[in-house]
Design an enzyme around this catalytic site. Structure first.
Site, mmCIF file in Angstrom:
data_model
loop_
_atom_site.group_PDB
_atom_site.id
_atom_site.type_symbol
_atom_site.label_atom_id
_atom_site.label_comp_id
_atom_site.label_asym_id
_atom_site.label_seq_id
_atom_site.Cartn_x
_atom_site.Cartn_y
_atom_site.Cartn_z
ATOM 1 N N TRP A 99 0.832 -1.204 0.000
ATOM 2 C CA TRP A 99 0.000 0.000 0.000
ATOM 3 C C TRP A 99 0.865 1.251 0.000
ATOM 4 O O TRP A 99 0.503 2.259 -0.626
ATOM 5 C CB TRP A 99 -1.003 -0.031 1.153
ATOM 6 C CG TRP A 99 -1.894 -1.219 1.027
ATOM 7 C CD1 TRP A 99 -1.865 -2.360 1.769
ATOM 8 C CD2 TRP A 99 -2.921 -1.427 0.030
ATOM 9 N NE1 TRP A 99 -2.808 -3.248 1.309
ATOM 10 C CE2 TRP A 99 -3.463 -2.710 0.256
ATOM 11 C CE3 TRP A 99 -3.426 -0.662 -1.014
ATOM 12 C CZ2 TRP A 99 -4.491 -3.242 -0.530
ATOM 13 C CZ3 TRP A 99 -4.448 -1.185 -1.802
ATOM 14 C CH2 TRP A 99 -4.972 -2.452 -1.558
ATOM 15 N N ASP A 166 -1.360 6.635 6.379
ATOM 16 C CA ASP A 166 -2.446 5.745 5.966
ATOM 17 C C ASP A 166 -2.657 4.758 7.115
ATOM 18 O O ASP A 166 -1.822 3.897 7.368
ATOM 19 C CB ASP A 166 -2.022 5.017 4.675
ATOM 20 C CG ASP A 166 -3.020 3.930 4.263
ATOM 21 O OD1 ASP A 166 -4.056 3.770 4.927
ATOM 22 O OD2 ASP A 166 -2.736 3.252 3.257
ATOM 23 N N LYS A 190 -12.227 -1.734 7.107
ATOM 24 C CA LYS A 190 -11.488 -2.691 7.939
ATOM 25 C C LYS A 190 -11.807 -2.531 9.418
ATOM 26 O O LYS A 190 -12.159 -3.485 10.086
ATOM 27 C CB LYS A 190 -9.994 -2.536 7.716
ATOM 28 C CG LYS A 190 -9.622 -2.960 6.325
ATOM 29 C CD LYS A 190 -8.161 -2.963 6.091
ATOM 30 C CE LYS A 190 -7.922 -3.534 4.719
ATOM 31 N NZ LYS A 190 -8.593 -2.772 3.671
HETATM 32 C C1 LIG Z 1 -3.064 -0.065 4.534
HETATM 33 C C2 LIG Z 1 -4.055 0.012 3.404
HETATM 34 N N1 LIG Z 1 -4.132 1.145 2.682
HETATM 35 C C3 LIG Z 1 -5.004 1.264 1.665
HETATM 36 C C4 LIG Z 1 -5.845 0.241 1.308
HETATM 37 C C5 LIG Z 1 -6.804 0.428 0.163
HETATM 38 O O1 LIG Z 1 -8.048 0.741 0.674
HETATM 39 P P1 LIG Z 1 -9.303 0.993 -0.255
HETATM 40 O O2 LIG Z 1 -9.773 -0.355 -0.719
HETATM 41 O O3 LIG Z 1 -10.288 1.688 0.649
HETATM 42 O O4 LIG Z 1 -8.884 1.865 -1.394
HETATM 43 C C6 LIG Z 1 -5.814 -0.959 2.027
HETATM 44 C C7 LIG Z 1 -6.707 -2.061 1.665
HETATM 45 O O5 LIG Z 1 -6.528 -3.202 1.996
HETATM 46 C C8 LIG Z 1 -4.892 -1.072 3.100
HETATM 47 O O6 LIG Z 1 -4.826 -2.198 3.825
#
Ligand SMILES: Cc1ncc(COP(=O)(O)O)c(C=O)c1O
Length: 203
Positions: A99, A166, A190
């Site tokens: 990510w 994030d 989540k």
């Molecule tokens: C740490 C992290 N950042 C970003 C995301 C992406 O999230 P989204 O599906 O809301 O775009 C995830 C998804 O698993 C994640 O675990």
């Protein structure tokens, strides 16, 4: 039998929350559903304001100059939005997993991003330490919990520049001094609720 959901998202919500939400879908305000009344009406705005205030309270950020926003587009949209809003010359990113790498890729649309440190060559099996954050940069970006690799930042640097994080997969799961961060974002699915909204907390 009680069923557990061990997937990274969507999360399981308490039954009482589902029940309250279902009731509001049938009758929230004088026979009308919460999703039928005007999004500008007082009853709806009150719900949003309460949600914003509760998010800040849970983070211990109430009265500290932060705003909580609920936005569309998932956390992934914030990879781009952060750079669009904050990147003027250069930003520093900590590359700790899939990510983080995606966040770096979006910001690279605007500029060469400087990786302050990376654990990519070791298969992202650790969180780098002892790196410098250039104080002339616009912001420093990190990922508090690397959902796919299972590594979590236990310590956050004293950043001389705005710190963006994030927190999609560990927000509200532990106590931290959240006032260290200038911008926090997290997809809801989540740790907070159903998919479809992203919490952005900004100073
Ligand atoms: C740490 C992290 N950042 C970003 C995301 C992406 O999230 P989204 O599906 O809301 O775009 C995830 C998804 O698993 C994640 O675990």
């Amino acid at each position: 039998m009680k069923k557990h959901n061990f997937s990274a998202g969507p999360c399981v919500l308490p039954k009482s929350v589902i029940e309250k939400a279902s009731e509001a879908l049938i009758n929230f305000d004088d026979g009308l559903s919460l999703i039928e009344i005007s999004h500008r009406s007082k009853p709806f705005v009150d719900v949003m304001e309460k949600a914003r205030a509760l998010a800040l309270e849970l983070l211990g950020l109430e009265g500290k100059g932060y705003k909580a926003l609920f936005l569309q587009g998932g956390a992934s949209t914030q990879f781009l939005m952060v750079a669009l809003n904050l990147l003027e010359k250069r930003a520093g990113y900590l590359n700790t997993g899939t990510w983080s790498k995606k966040a770096i890729k979006e910001a690279q649309i605007f500029d060469d991003i400087y990786e302050v440190a990376s654990s990519e060559s070791a298969g992202y099996n650790y969180i780098p330490k002892g790196y410098d954050i250039p104080e002339e940069y616009d912001y420093f970006h990190c990922t508090s919990n690397n959902t796919i690799f299972g590594t979590q930042m236990k310590h956050f640097p004293e950043s001389p520049i705005p710190m963006v994080c994030d927190m999609s997969s560990d927000i509200f799961s532990r106590q931290l001094d959240f006032s260290k961060f200038d911008l926090i974002y997290a997809g809801a699915q989540k740790n907070m609720g159903p998919a479809g909204t992203t919490l952005v907390v900004v100073k």
